[in-house]
Design a protein around this motif. Sequence first.
Motif, PDB file in Angstrom:
ATOM      1  N   UNK A  23       0.821  -1.216   0.000  1.00 63.03           N
ATOM      2  CA  UNK A  23       0.000   0.000   0.000  1.00 63.03           C
ATOM      3  C   UNK A  23       0.856   1.267   0.000  1.00 63.03           C
ATOM      4  N   UNK A  24       1.890   1.249   0.795  1.00 63.95           N
ATOM      5  CA  UNK A  24       2.795   2.397   0.866  1.00 63.95           C
ATOM      6  C   UNK A  24       3.367   2.713  -0.516  1.00 63.95           C
ATOM      7  N   UNK A  25       3.829   1.707  -1.216  1.00 64.49           N
ATOM      8  CA  UNK A  25       4.456   1.935  -2.526  1.00 64.49           C
ATOM      9  C   UNK A  25       3.436   2.228  -3.619  1.00 64.49           C
ATOM     10  N   UNK A  26       2.244   1.670  -3.496  1.00 66.64           N
ATOM     11  CA  UNK A  26       1.188   1.996  -4.459  1.00 66.64           C
ATOM     12  C   UNK A  26       0.893   3.483  -4.414  1.00 66.64           C
ATOM     13  N   UNK A  27       0.779   4.051  -3.205  1.00 66.02           N
ATOM     14  CA  UNK A  27       0.489   5.486  -3.048  1.00 66.02           C
ATOM     15  C   UNK A  27       1.605   6.342  -3.628  1.00 66.02           C
ATOM     16  N   UNK A  28       2.847   5.906  -3.434  1.00 69.91           N
ATOM     17  CA  UNK A  28       3.977   6.673  -3.959  1.00 69.91           C
ATOM     18  C   UNK A  28       4.018   6.600  -5.482  1.00 69.91           C
ATOM     19  N   UNK A  29       3.876   5.409  -6.025  1.00 73.07           N
ATOM     20  CA  UNK A  29       4.031   5.196  -7.463  1.00 73.07           C
ATOM     21  C   UNK A  29       2.915   5.830  -8.284  1.00 73.07           C
ATOM     22  N   UNK A  30       1.693   5.799  -7.757  1.00 74.11           N
ATOM     23  CA  UNK A  30       0.570   6.335  -8.548  1.00 74.11           C
ATOM     24  C   UNK A  30       0.635   7.858  -8.682  1.00 74.11           C
ATOM     25  N   UNK A  31       1.431   8.508  -7.814  1.00 72.75           N
ATOM     26  CA  UNK A  31       1.577   9.965  -7.881  1.00 72.75           C
ATOM     27  C   UNK A  31       2.809  10.388  -8.683  1.00 72.75           C
ATOM     28  N   UNK A  32       3.525   9.398  -9.197  1.00 72.73           N
ATOM     29  CA  UNK A  32       4.679   9.694 -10.056  1.00 72.73           C
ATOM     30  C   UNK A  32       4.170  10.246 -11.394  1.00 72.73           C
ATOM     31  N   UNK A  33       4.872  11.216 -11.933  1.00 73.20           N
ATOM     32  CA  UNK A  33       4.433  11.855 -13.176  1.00 73.20           C
ATOM     33  C   UNK A  33       4.613  10.951 -14.393  1.00 73.20           C
ATOM     34  N   UNK A  34       5.451   9.941 -14.276  1.00 71.16           N
ATOM     35  CA  UNK A  34       5.721   9.057 -15.413  1.00 71.16           C
ATOM     36  C   UNK A  34       4.614   8.009 -15.567  1.00 71.16           C
ATOM     37  N   UNK A  35       4.077   7.908 -16.771  1.00 64.88           N
ATOM     38  CA  UNK A  35       2.994   6.938 -17.038  1.00 64.88           C
ATOM     39  C   UNK A  35       3.474   5.503 -16.809  1.00 64.88           C
ATOM     40  N   UNK A  36       4.719   5.229 -17.150  1.00 66.83           N
ATOM     41  CA  UNK A  36       5.261   3.877 -16.980  1.00 66.83           C
ATOM     42  C   UNK A  36       5.315   3.481 -15.511  1.00 66.83           C
ATOM     43  N   UNK A  37       5.581   4.438 -14.636  1.00 67.03           N
ATOM     44  CA  UNK A  37       5.632   4.166 -13.204  1.00 67.03           C
ATOM     45  C   UNK A  37       4.210   4.020 -12.648  1.00 67.03           C
ATOM     46  N   UNK A  38       3.284   4.808 -13.174  1.00 69.38           N
ATOM     47  CA  UNK A  38       1.878   4.685 -12.761  1.00 69.38           C
ATOM     48  C   UNK A  38       1.337   3.297 -13.122  1.00 69.38           C
ATOM     49  N   UNK A  39       1.807   2.749 -14.238  1.00 70.92           N
ATOM     50  CA  UNK A  39       1.397   1.391 -14.624  1.00 70.92           C
ATOM     51  C   UNK A  39       1.914   0.363 -13.619  1.00 70.92           C
ATOM     52  N   UNK A  40       3.101   0.608 -13.088  1.00 72.35           N
ATOM     53  CA  UNK A  40       3.634  -0.286 -12.056  1.00 72.35           C
ATOM     54  C   UNK A  40       2.741  -0.236 -10.819  1.00 72.35           C
ATOM     55  N   UNK A  41       2.265   0.951 -10.483  1.00 67.49           N
ATOM     56  CA  UNK A  41       1.348   1.101  -9.340  1.00 67.49           C
ATOM     57  C   UNK A  41       0.068   0.297  -9.566  1.00 67.49           C
ATOM     58  N   UNK A  42      -0.463   0.363 -10.770  1.00 67.08           N
ATOM     59  CA  UNK A  42      -1.684  -0.391 -11.089  1.00 67.08           C
ATOM     60  C   UNK A  42      -1.427  -1.899 -11.016  1.00 67.08           C
ATOM     61  N   UNK A  43      -0.277  -2.303 -11.511  1.00 73.29           N
ATOM     62  CA  UNK A  43       0.097  -3.726 -11.478  1.00 73.29           C
ATOM     63  C   UNK A  43       0.236  -4.212 -10.032  1.00 73.29           C
TER      64      UNK A  43
END
Length: 259
Positions: A23-43
Amino acid sequence: MLEKLNVKQINEIINNLETHEYLKYIDILKNDKRASVQKIALKLAKKLDDIRKEEIRIQNMKIFENEGYKRGFRYIGGIDEAGRGPLAGPVVAAVVVLSEDTIIEGINDSKKLSLTKREELFDIIKEKAIDYGIGIVNSDEIDDINILNATYSAMKKAINNLKNTPDYLLIDAAKIPSIDIPQNSIIKGDSKSISIAAASILAKVTRDRIMEEYDSVYPQYDFKKHKGYGTKEHYEAIKTYGITPIHRKSFLKSIINGD
Protein backbone atom coordinates in the motif's frame (compact mmCIF):
# COMPACT_ATOMS: atom_id res chain seq x y z
CA MET A 1 13.53 8.82 -3.65
CA LEU A 2 11.77 6.73 -6.32
CA GLU A 3 11.46 9.68 -8.70
CA LYS A 4 15.22 9.50 -9.19
CA LEU A 5 15.12 5.84 -10.19
CA ASN A 6 14.40 4.42 -13.62
CA VAL A 7 11.65 1.87 -14.32
CA LYS A 8 14.00 -1.10 -14.16
CA GLN A 9 15.29 -0.05 -10.75
CA ILE A 10 11.77 0.53 -9.45
CA ASN A 11 10.68 -2.90 -10.65
CA GLU A 12 13.60 -4.48 -8.80
CA ILE A 13 12.42 -2.84 -5.57
CA ILE A 14 8.78 -3.80 -6.15
CA ASN A 15 9.67 -7.43 -6.84
CA ASN A 16 11.31 -7.70 -3.41
CA LEU A 17 8.57 -6.06 -1.33
CA GLU A 18 6.80 -7.73 1.57
CA THR A 19 3.01 -7.76 1.22
CA HIS A 20 2.53 -5.31 4.09
CA GLU A 21 4.59 -2.73 2.13
CA TYR A 22 2.41 -2.78 -0.99
CA LEU A 23 0.00 0.00 0.00
CA LYS A 24 2.79 2.40 0.87
CA TYR A 25 4.46 1.94 -2.53
CA ILE A 26 1.19 2.00 -4.46
CA ASP A 27 0.49 5.49 -3.05
CA ILE A 28 3.98 6.67 -3.96
CA LEU A 29 4.03 5.20 -7.46
CA LYS A 30 0.57 6.34 -8.55
CA ASN A 31 1.58 9.96 -7.88
CA ASP A 32 4.68 9.69 -10.06
CA LYS A 33 4.43 11.86 -13.18
CA ARG A 34 5.72 9.06 -15.41
CA ALA A 35 2.99 6.94 -17.04
CA SER A 36 5.26 3.88 -16.98
CA VAL A 37 5.63 4.17 -13.20
CA GLN A 38 1.88 4.69 -12.76
CA LYS A 39 1.40 1.39 -14.62
CA ILE A 40 3.63 -0.29 -12.06
CA ALA A 41 1.35 1.10 -9.34
CA LEU A 42 -1.68 -0.39 -11.09
CA LYS A 43 0.10 -3.73 -11.48
CA LEU A 44 1.03 -3.74 -7.78
CA ALA A 45 -2.53 -2.84 -6.79
CA LYS A 46 -3.86 -5.74 -8.88
CA LYS A 47 -1.37 -8.08 -7.22
CA LEU A 48 -2.46 -6.91 -3.76
CA ASP A 49 -6.11 -7.40 -4.72
CA ASP A 50 -5.38 -10.96 -5.87
CA ILE A 51 -3.56 -11.69 -2.61
CA ARG A 52 -6.51 -10.44 -0.56
CA LYS A 53 -8.98 -12.47 -2.63
CA GLU A 54 -6.86 -15.58 -2.06
CA GLU A 55 -6.73 -14.87 1.68
CA ILE A 56 -10.55 -14.61 1.76
CA ARG A 57 -10.91 -17.82 -0.26
CA ILE A 58 -8.64 -19.71 2.12
CA GLN A 59 -10.49 -18.36 5.17
CA ASN A 60 -13.77 -19.53 3.61
CA MET A 61 -12.20 -22.98 3.22
CA LYS A 62 -11.67 -23.09 7.00
CA ILE A 63 -15.34 -22.61 7.95
CA PHE A 64 -15.98 -26.30 8.69
CA GLU A 65 -12.73 -26.62 10.62
CA ASN A 66 -13.56 -23.49 12.65
CA GLU A 67 -16.99 -24.90 13.46
CA GLY A 68 -15.23 -28.00 14.77
CA TYR A 69 -12.88 -25.94 16.92
CA LYS A 70 -15.87 -24.08 18.40
CA ARG A 71 -17.38 -27.44 19.34
CA GLY A 72 -14.22 -28.25 21.26
CA PHE A 73 -12.47 -30.52 18.74
CA ARG A 74 -8.74 -29.97 18.35
CA TYR A 75 -7.39 -32.81 16.18
CA ILE A 76 -9.50 -32.46 13.05
CA GLY A 77 -8.79 -34.73 10.10
CA GLY A 78 -9.90 -34.04 6.54
CA ILE A 79 -10.37 -37.13 4.36
CA ASP A 80 -10.64 -37.68 0.62
CA GLU A 81 -9.92 -40.44 -1.86
CA ALA A 82 -8.65 -40.87 -5.40
CA GLY A 83 -9.34 -43.68 -7.82
CA ARG A 84 -12.89 -44.89 -7.31
CA GLY A 85 -13.67 -44.83 -11.01
CA PRO A 86 -10.68 -46.31 -12.89
CA LEU A 87 -10.56 -49.77 -14.46
CA ALA A 88 -7.13 -50.50 -12.99
CA GLY A 89 -4.97 -49.72 -10.01
CA PRO A 90 -5.72 -49.06 -6.35
CA VAL A 91 -8.07 -46.72 -4.59
CA VAL A 92 -6.10 -44.35 -2.36
CA ALA A 93 -7.36 -42.34 0.60
CA ALA A 94 -5.60 -39.69 2.63
CA VAL A 95 -6.33 -37.92 5.90
CA VAL A 96 -4.68 -34.62 6.82
CA VAL A 97 -4.65 -32.83 10.18
CA LEU A 98 -3.70 -29.14 10.03
CA SER A 99 -3.17 -26.64 12.82
CA GLU A 100 -5.85 -24.00 13.36
CA ASP A 101 -3.73 -21.19 11.90
CA THR A 102 -2.39 -23.05 8.84
CA ILE A 103 -2.51 -21.15 5.55
CA ILE A 104 -1.58 -22.92 2.31
CA GLU A 105 -1.72 -20.57 -0.67
CA GLY A 106 -3.24 -22.05 -3.81
CA ILE A 107 -4.74 -25.09 -2.10
CA ASN A 108 -7.90 -26.41 -3.73
CA ASP A 109 -9.67 -29.54 -4.91
CA SER A 110 -6.92 -31.57 -6.59
CA LYS A 111 -9.01 -31.86 -9.78
CA LYS A 112 -8.87 -28.06 -10.18
CA LEU A 113 -5.09 -27.92 -10.01
CA SER A 114 -2.42 -28.53 -12.63
CA LEU A 115 -0.03 -31.45 -12.28
CA THR A 116 2.80 -29.05 -11.42
CA LYS A 117 0.73 -27.29 -8.75
CA ARG A 118 -0.38 -30.60 -7.19
CA GLU A 119 3.21 -31.79 -6.97
CA GLU A 120 4.27 -28.49 -5.39
CA LEU A 121 1.45 -28.55 -2.83
CA PHE A 122 2.03 -32.24 -2.07
CA ASP A 123 5.37 -31.38 -0.45
CA ILE A 124 4.07 -28.21 1.23
CA ILE A 125 1.12 -30.07 2.79
CA LYS A 126 3.34 -32.82 4.18
CA GLU A 127 5.65 -30.19 5.62
CA LYS A 128 2.90 -28.06 7.20
CA ALA A 129 0.55 -30.81 8.40
CA ILE A 130 0.50 -31.74 12.06
CA ASP A 131 -0.23 -35.26 10.90
CA TYR A 132 -1.20 -37.16 7.76
CA GLY A 133 -1.92 -40.74 6.79
CA ILE A 134 -2.39 -42.57 3.50
CA GLY A 135 -4.35 -45.78 2.90
CA ILE A 136 -4.14 -47.95 -0.22
CA VAL A 137 -6.45 -50.78 -1.29
CA ASN A 138 -5.44 -52.77 -4.36
CA SER A 139 -7.53 -54.10 -7.23
CA ASP A 140 -7.90 -57.62 -5.82
CA GLU A 141 -9.50 -56.30 -2.64
CA ILE A 142 -11.69 -53.97 -4.68
CA ASP A 143 -12.97 -57.02 -6.58
CA ASP A 144 -13.52 -58.92 -3.33
CA ILE A 145 -15.45 -56.30 -1.36
CA ASN A 146 -16.60 -53.80 -4.07
CA ILE A 147 -15.34 -50.29 -4.66
CA LEU A 148 -17.46 -48.57 -2.00
CA ASN A 149 -16.29 -50.85 0.79
CA ALA A 150 -12.75 -50.66 -0.58
CA THR A 151 -12.94 -46.88 -0.35
CA TYR A 152 -14.06 -47.09 3.29
CA SER A 153 -11.24 -49.55 3.93
CA ALA A 154 -8.67 -47.17 2.40
CA MET A 155 -10.00 -44.34 4.57
CA LYS A 156 -9.74 -46.47 7.72
CA LYS A 157 -6.19 -47.45 6.78
CA ALA A 158 -5.32 -43.78 6.32
CA ILE A 159 -6.69 -42.97 9.79
CA ASN A 160 -4.74 -45.89 11.28
CA ASN A 161 -1.57 -44.52 9.70
CA LEU A 162 -1.83 -41.25 11.64
CA LYS A 163 0.35 -40.70 14.68
CA ASN A 164 -2.76 -39.84 16.72
CA THR A 165 -6.46 -40.59 16.29
CA PRO A 166 -8.52 -37.54 15.22
CA ASP A 167 -11.32 -36.39 17.47
CA TYR A 168 -13.35 -35.16 14.47
CA LEU A 169 -13.44 -36.02 10.76
CA LEU A 170 -14.42 -33.94 7.75
CA ILE A 171 -15.06 -36.21 4.77
CA ASP A 172 -15.75 -35.47 1.14
CA ALA A 173 -19.30 -36.69 0.43
CA ALA A 174 -19.10 -39.82 2.57
CA LYS A 175 -19.49 -41.22 6.06
CA ILE A 176 -17.26 -44.07 7.15
CA PRO A 177 -19.21 -46.90 8.79
CA SER A 178 -18.16 -48.60 12.01
CA ILE A 179 -15.76 -46.01 13.39
CA ASP A 180 -16.12 -44.30 16.75
CA ILE A 181 -15.16 -40.79 15.64
CA PRO A 182 -17.63 -37.93 15.03
CA GLN A 183 -17.78 -37.15 11.32
CA ASN A 184 -19.19 -34.54 9.01
CA SER A 185 -19.88 -35.45 5.39
CA ILE A 186 -19.47 -32.41 3.14
CA ILE A 187 -20.69 -32.39 -0.46
CA LYS A 188 -17.87 -31.07 -2.68
CA GLY A 189 -15.81 -30.91 0.49
CA ASP A 190 -12.55 -30.91 -1.46
CA SER A 191 -13.30 -27.34 -2.57
CA LYS A 192 -14.92 -26.21 0.71
CA SER A 193 -12.55 -27.50 3.39
CA ILE A 194 -8.81 -26.84 3.57
CA SER A 195 -8.08 -30.17 5.27
CA ILE A 196 -10.18 -32.17 2.78
CA ALA A 197 -8.53 -30.31 -0.10
CA ALA A 198 -5.14 -31.19 1.37
CA ALA A 199 -6.19 -34.85 1.62
CA SER A 200 -7.42 -34.82 -1.98
CA ILE A 201 -3.99 -33.66 -3.16
CA LEU A 202 -2.09 -36.27 -1.14
CA ALA A 203 -4.40 -39.03 -2.36
CA LYS A 204 -4.31 -37.93 -6.00
CA VAL A 205 -0.54 -37.46 -6.23
CA THR A 206 0.13 -40.73 -4.39
CA ARG A 207 -2.15 -42.68 -6.72
CA ASP A 208 -0.79 -41.01 -9.86
CA ARG A 209 2.74 -41.95 -8.83
CA ILE A 210 1.68 -45.55 -8.29
CA MET A 211 0.13 -45.66 -11.77
CA GLU A 212 3.30 -44.16 -13.27
CA GLU A 213 5.28 -47.01 -11.69
CA TYR A 214 2.84 -49.52 -13.20
CA ASP A 215 3.38 -47.85 -16.57
CA SER A 216 6.97 -49.10 -16.57
CA VAL A 217 5.76 -52.64 -15.79
CA TYR A 218 2.95 -52.63 -18.39
CA PRO A 219 4.07 -50.00 -20.95
CA GLN A 220 1.60 -51.10 -23.63
CA TYR A 221 -1.34 -49.83 -21.51
CA ASP A 222 -0.07 -46.24 -21.16
CA PHE A 223 -1.05 -46.05 -17.47
CA LYS A 224 1.16 -42.97 -17.08
CA LYS A 225 -1.20 -41.06 -19.36
CA HIS A 226 -4.70 -42.14 -18.28
CA LYS A 227 -3.93 -43.45 -14.75
CA GLY A 228 -6.17 -46.48 -15.28
CA TYR A 229 -9.33 -44.63 -16.27
CA GLY A 230 -11.53 -45.98 -19.02
CA THR A 231 -10.31 -44.04 -22.03
CA LYS A 232 -10.78 -45.27 -25.58
CA GLU A 233 -7.06 -46.08 -25.78
CA HIS A 234 -7.20 -48.04 -22.54
CA TYR A 235 -10.12 -50.18 -23.71
CA GLU A 236 -8.32 -50.83 -26.99
CA ALA A 237 -5.19 -51.94 -25.12
CA ILE A 238 -7.26 -54.31 -22.98
CA LYS A 239 -8.82 -55.85 -26.08
CA THR A 240 -5.40 -56.22 -27.71
CA TYR A 241 -3.31 -57.41 -24.75
CA GLY A 242 -5.88 -58.65 -22.24
CA ILE A 243 -6.13 -57.67 -18.59
CA THR A 244 -3.24 -57.30 -16.16
CA PRO A 245 -3.04 -58.26 -12.47
CA ILE A 246 -3.81 -54.64 -11.55
CA HIS A 247 -7.06 -54.47 -13.52
CA ARG A 248 -10.32 -54.56 -11.58
CA LYS A 249 -12.06 -57.64 -12.91
CA SER A 250 -15.36 -56.54 -11.40
CA PHE A 251 -15.21 -53.43 -13.59
CA LEU A 252 -14.50 -55.44 -16.75
CA LYS A 253 -17.01 -58.31 -16.59
CA SER A 254 -18.38 -57.66 -20.06
CA ILE A 255 -14.90 -57.85 -21.61
CA ILE A 256 -13.84 -60.86 -19.53
CA ASN A 257 -17.06 -62.70 -20.39
CA GLY A 258 -16.75 -61.76 -24.04
CA ASP A 259 -19.99 -59.80 -24.16
